[in-house]
Design a protein around this motif. Structure first.
Motif, PDB file in Angstrom:
ATOM      1  N   LEU A   1       0.843  -1.191   0.000  1.00 22.15           N
ATOM      2  CA  LEU A   1       0.000   0.000   0.000  1.00 22.15           C
ATOM      3  C   LEU A   1       0.883   1.247   0.000  1.00 22.15           C
ATOM      4  N   GLY A   2       0.788   2.022  -1.038  1.00 24.76           N
ATOM      5  CA  GLY A   2       1.602   3.226  -1.153  1.00 24.76           C
ATOM      6  C   GLY A   2       2.014   3.453  -2.598  1.00 24.76           C
TER       7      GLY A   2
ATOM      8  N   TRP B   1      20.373  11.578   5.741  1.00 23.66           N
ATOM      9  CA  TRP B   1      19.701  12.764   5.206  1.00 23.66           C
ATOM     10  C   TRP B   1      18.185  12.607   5.173  1.00 23.66           C
ATOM     11  N   ASN B   2      17.709  11.399   4.954  1.00 26.32           N
ATOM     12  CA  ASN B   2      16.268  11.164   5.028  1.00 26.32           C
ATOM     13  C   ASN B   2      15.770  11.391   6.454  1.00 26.32           C
ATOM     14  N   HIS B   3      16.545  10.917   7.420  1.00 24.82           N
ATOM     15  CA  HIS B   3      16.207  11.098   8.826  1.00 24.82           C
ATOM     16  C   HIS B   3      16.244  12.580   9.205  1.00 24.82           C
TER      17      HIS B   3
ATOM     18  N   ASN C   1       8.314  20.292   8.249  1.00 23.52           N
ATOM     19  CA  ASN C   1       6.988  20.047   8.805  1.00 23.52           C
ATOM     20  C   ASN C   1       6.293  18.837   8.203  1.00 23.52           C
ATOM     21  N   PHE C   2       6.216  18.788   6.877  1.00 22.82           N
ATOM     22  CA  PHE C   2       5.466  17.724   6.214  1.00 22.82           C
ATOM     23  C   PHE C   2       6.088  16.358   6.481  1.00 22.82           C
ATOM     24  N   PHE C   3       7.409  16.267   6.438  1.00 26.15           N
ATOM     25  CA  PHE C   3       8.077  14.981   6.594  1.00 26.15           C
ATOM     26  C   PHE C   3       8.097  14.511   8.051  1.00 26.15           C
TER      27      PHE C   3
ATOM     28  N   GLY D   1       6.648   6.840  -1.576  1.00 27.46           N
ATOM     29  CA  GLY D   1       8.020   6.376  -1.431  1.00 27.46           C
ATOM     30  C   GLY D   1       8.980   7.164  -2.307  1.00 27.46           C
ATOM     31  N   TYR D   2       9.882   7.891  -1.655  1.00 29.19           N
ATOM     32  CA  TYR D   2      10.839   8.715  -2.391  1.00 29.19           C
ATOM     33  C   TYR D   2      12.284   8.342  -2.059  1.00 29.19           C
ATOM     34  N   PHE D   3      12.489   7.391  -1.145  1.00 29.98           N
ATOM     35  CA  PHE D   3      13.831   7.082  -0.676  1.00 29.98           C
ATOM     36  C   PHE D   3      14.794   6.690  -1.799  1.00 29.98           C
ATOM     37  N   PRO D   4      14.350   5.964  -2.852  1.00 27.29           N
ATOM     38  CA  PRO D   4      15.285   5.634  -3.937  1.00 27.29           C
ATOM     39  C   PRO D   4      15.962   6.856  -4.558  1.00 27.29           C
TER      40      PRO D   4
END
Length: 419
Positions: free
Chosen positions: A57-58, A96-98, A105-107, A135-138
């Motif tokens: 789901l996503g 950097w994702n963390h 705010n949004f993340f 999902g944007y991590f890639p």
């Protein structure tokens, strides 16, 4: 997804076993770091996360295989170098994702669930998001794609990298000498989860602590500053679904209420906690200002309710393990229905933990729907082929759910209010 489901058959019991070990250790040394309701809430949050991921789901903006195919400038062969490069890129991207999740705010909405517990133990590690639906991590793995790191290497290392972040969510391990200069340790991660002004938004690394030291986000744990855990805007609920979307709901309300068009747009990308000045003045939100003397969330309970919630948790664990074991046979439509029962169940019993009045209606509905499905299909998603009297046992579980929700809502709650 089937491969992921099979992996969870081994991973989930392993994590639960480690939680049990930490609980037993805390009991024997008389330094328990667990509360029943908080623990049930945390583990249930992990259940919702793996349920979402196992059902796919996503929306994935871009996949890593696509990036490799279109961006690779060279190809690293499958030697020790490719594994080292892949690990460093994943860890760098994770940092950097963390950091993005803590600073925008949004993340922050997709990460707040992980920090929502006012305790710090291995159950905290299981508090993972279901609100990260895009999902944007890639995109953060573009450096690996440019040098041609094969997809299979990323596919193997990524879950290992994630699972390796589990162990350091504990208060029972002190500082670890020279390792404090190499990897993220329990001491460093206690700082990360703390809401003390000296500690907040520090130690954002995942495996290596070098990124924090390089980019100015490192903070050592101080003996005279004991970490206090949670979030500055407390969740005030045991329901992990509510916690997942609380911050997003506040952002939506603030964006709607502000009179400034520019503020309606920029609120999503401003630093975490920023609010339009006109809305902040008119609709203040209580924030913890004294981290050493705030009232931690609790709800009226009894040994009977605690035992009932542990029963619900273990029953949900069994249902999930059966779902993953029989993943291919159940089929996609069946998995969605199965997942709905589990998801509604978690919503129902954690709402009952909050002692919210409508919890009983959710639980009675779930129980009756489960009994109806078993009556109509004369089975429970094929469980009778694996376990004698399996569907009968599931029916008894749903009957107990109906009885338990009624009892703890209309009888025990009334008795507690009289005390």
């Amino acid at each position: 997804m089937e491969t992921y489901a099979k992996a969870l058959l081994y991973a989930i019991p392993f994590f639960i076993l480690l939680l049990a070990v930490e609980m037993l250790y805390g009991y024997f040394v008389k330094d328990q770091k667990y509360r029943v309701m908080d623990t049930v809430s945390g583990i249930s949050s992990g259940f919702t996360n793996i349920l979402k991921d196992s059902l796919g789901l996503g929306l994935i903006l871009v996949t890593y295989p696509y990036l490799v195919e279109h961006l690779a400038l060279m190809e690293l062969k499958a030697t020790w170098l490719v594994w080292l490069v892949a690990f460093l890129v994943i860890d760098f991207a994770g940092y950097w994702n963390h950091r993005l999740s803590h600073k925008v705010n949004f993340f922050w909405n997709q990460h707040v669930i992980h920090h929502s517990s006012e305790e710090f133990n291995l159950a905290c590690a299981l508090r993972q998001s279901i609100s990260n639906l895009i999902g944007y991590f890639p995109l953060l793995l573009i450096p690996a794609a440019l040098v041609g790191v094969p997809n299979k290497v990323i596919a193997i290392l990524a879950p290992i990298h994630l699972f390796a972040q589990f162990w350091y969510h504990t208060q029972h391990i002190g500082k670890m000498g020279w390792l404090e200069y190499v990897i993220i340790t329990p001491s460093q991660h206690r700082v990360h989860h703390a809401i003390n002004p000296e500690y907040i938004d520090k130690n954002l690394g995942q495996i290596l602590c070098v990124w924090d030291r390089w980019f100015g986000t490192f903070q050592e744990e101080q003996d005279d500053i004991p970490p206090q855990y949670g979030v500055l805007k407390p969740a005030r609920t045991w329901n992990p679904i509510h916690i997942n979307f609380q911050h997003l709901w506040r952002l939506l309300k603030d964006a709607w209420r502000t009179k400034q068009l520019w503020d309606k747009f920029r609120i999503w990308f401003m630093p975490t906690g920023w609010r339009p000045p006109d809305v902040a003045a008119k609709f203040p939100i209580k924030i913890i200002d004294d981290v050493y003397h705030f009232q931690r969330y609790s709800t009226p309970s009894s040994k009977a309710l605690n035992g009932y919630m542990i029963f619900q948790l273990l029953s949900t664990l069994f249902l999930l393990l059966f779902m993953f074991y029989n993943y291919a046979t159940i089929g996609f439509n069946g998995l969605l229905l199965f997942g709905a029962f589990v998801f509604i169940g978690i919503y129902g019993y954690t709402t009952l933990m909050d002692r919210t009045y409508y919890a009983v209606y959710i639980e009675v509905f779930r129980g009756l729907a489960g009994l109806l499905l078993i009556w109509m299909t004369e089975d429970w998603f094929g469980i009778d082929a694996f376990i004698p009297w399996g569907s009968t046992s599931i029916a008894i579980y749903f009957a107990l759910t109906i009885f338990g929700s009624i009892y703890f809502t209309f009888f025990e709650k009334a008795q507690l209010q009289k005390i």
